[in-house]
Each structure stands twice: as C-alpha cells, then as structure tokens.
Design an enzyme around this catalytic site. Structure first.
Site, PDB file in Angstrom:
ATOM      1  CG  ASP A   1      -1.485  -5.180   6.917  1.00 42.10           C
ATOM      2  OD1 ASP A   1      -2.296  -4.470   6.310  1.00 42.10           O
ATOM      3  OD2 ASP A   1      -0.757  -6.031   6.344  1.00 42.10           O
ATOM      4  CB  ILE A   2      -1.398 -10.797   7.504  1.00 44.87           C
ATOM      5  CG1 ILE A   2      -1.966 -10.387   6.142  1.00 44.87           C
ATOM      6  CG2 ILE A   2      -2.488 -11.353   8.410  1.00 44.87           C
ATOM      7  CD1 ILE A   2      -2.392 -11.590   5.289  1.00 44.87           C
TER       8      ILE A   2
ATOM      9  CG  ASN B   1      -4.877   2.621  -0.242  1.00 46.95           C
ATOM     10  OD1 ASN B   1      -4.558   3.800  -0.155  1.00 46.95           O
ATOM     11  ND2 ASN B   1      -4.045   1.628   0.033  1.00 46.95           N
TER      12      ASN B   1
ATOM     13  CD  GLU C   1      -3.236  -4.979  -1.107  1.00 45.32           C
ATOM     14  OE1 GLU C   1      -3.159  -4.629   0.083  1.00 45.32           O
ATOM     15  OE2 GLU C   1      -2.426  -5.745  -1.645  1.00 45.32           O
TER      16      GLU C   1
ATOM     17  CG  HIS D   1      -9.012  -1.998   4.512  1.00 44.34           C
ATOM     18  ND1 HIS D   1      -9.696  -2.264   3.337  1.00 44.34           N
ATOM     19  CD2 HIS D   1      -7.699  -1.999   4.183  1.00 44.34           C
ATOM     20  CE1 HIS D   1      -8.831  -2.426   2.346  1.00 44.34           C
ATOM     21  NE2 HIS D   1      -7.608  -2.258   2.824  1.00 44.34           N
ATOM     22  CG  MET D   2      -7.752   4.384   8.603  1.00 45.85           C
ATOM     23  SD  MET D   2      -8.611   5.704   9.503  1.00 45.85           S
ATOM     24  CE  MET D   2      -8.737   4.938  11.102  1.00 45.85           C
ATOM     25  CG  HIS D   3      -3.632   0.435   5.402  1.00 48.68           C
ATOM     26  ND1 HIS D   3      -3.051  -0.815   5.429  1.00 48.68           N
ATOM     27  CD2 HIS D   3      -4.373   0.469   4.262  1.00 48.68           C
ATOM     28  CE1 HIS D   3      -3.418  -1.497   4.357  1.00 48.68           C
ATOM     29  NE2 HIS D   3      -4.222  -0.745   3.623  1.00 48.68           N
TER      30      HIS D   3
END
Lengths: 119, 119
Positions: free
Chosen positions: B32-33, B88, B96, B101-103
C-alpha cells in the site's frame, strides 16, 4: 475436519444454535451474537482450520466461495450500499475464535473504525 | 478483464509502478502506498471486478487464492504473529478504488480500530 472443542465446529454440527443466513456443504453463514452494526454476520468454512496461517490449496474453494457470496448475502440482509468483510488472524489481529471466520458488517451509514473484539 | 481507466488494472499492466510482494497469473500483491501499520499490502485479482457485489462463481478461484495466500505473504513480510485482512465494499464500506482489493495489515503490536480511508 471437525474439532470437538471448537465453538464454530459445534455450530456446524448443530450442537449450539445459531441464526443461519446461508448454508451449503462447504460454508455456513450466521448472525454474530453481538452485532456491531445493523448488518453483522459471519461466514465460515465448515471444515475446521484455526487461522489464515494454516490455510493452503485445499482451503481455496471454500474461501473463494465465502468472498464471492459475501456481496449477495450482504444485500439480502439489508446491506445493499456497502459493507466490510474482515478476517482477524492471530494475536496481533485480535482473533477471538480460532476457526477461520469472516465478519460481514454493513448498514445504512458509512462505517467508522471497528475493532471487532468485544471482550 | 482489464479496465483502461482503473488504477489497479494499470498496476497489473505495468503502466503504474508498484512494490510487488507476489504475482502469478491470477493475483497480484503489492505494498500500500500509504501504509497504516508496519505491514500493509494489498492482494487483488488481476481480472477487473469493481466490488464484491459483482463477484460470482467465475471469481472464486482468484478470491480463494487471495485468502489462502494472505497468511504466508503476511509472515514473509514480517507479520508472523497476526494480521487483519479487510475488503471494503461500496459507499458504506468506504471503498476507495473500484477494483476488488484486500488489505493485509499487521505488525508487532495488536491492531486497534482502523478505517483504511485516508482522504
């Protein structure tokens, strides 16, 4: 495949009641007994696996189904405009029950931070 | 399968750089940036799908791999004692980027609440 002392295995075996949302041969979804939002249910693989550290190729079909079903089940439960799906793993992740479970949490309003540990 | 205007599809196509953690034909993992914890990377299906509401049977293999890989990749990245995996979805879920996508978020210390929206 089933752990005699695991809380969620007992729910799978029908030894402890749960308010079911969905069930098939591989996965089970049921309402969280202490919801943190208007929609809050869990999706679990029926086969016992303690944490995501222990999952591998054999678990992929059930895990994939859990994620692919989450949106449909969330919509059916009243979360048609968004939700979060969260798996907590291990000590740092504040995992409570050591049988892999995905929280699906939603409601009418945007979700703030949530810790999902209620001890 | 690929959306010309999607940020994550651009990363998959190599048009935007990312610090990759893992890659195969179906999934890509990258840092993640704007990390919110010592370990924070994303795992995505390479094929474009906007949200978990749009996923179905065809997406299960990639989604199952994402979850089954999360523990191994978290451990490799330094989160050997726990992590959270969070997707999310939609407005209420504060999504977002509209590519599933999975964090994966972990670190040495227990994780508190996290909102994962940094706007």
């Amino acid at each position: 495949m089933s752990d005699p002392n695991c809380l969620f295995c007992k729910i799978v075996r029908g030894e402890i009641p749960a308010k079911k949302v969905y069930e098939d041969d591989e996965v089970l979804a049921f309402h969280d007994i202490r919801p943190v939002a208007p929609v809050h249910f869990l999706i679990i693989p029926k086969a016992h696996v303690a944490t995501l550290y222990e999952t591998g190729e054999a678990h992929r079909p059930a895990l994939g189904k859990m994620l692919a079903l989450a949106g449909e089940l969330a919509r059916q439960q009243g979360a048609a405009d968004g939700f979060r799906s969260i798996i907590n793993t291990g000590r740092v992740g504040l995992q409570e029950v050591y049988h892999v479970h995905m929280h699906v949490v939603g409601g009418p309003d945007p979700l703030g931070p949530m810790i999902l540990r209620r001890k």
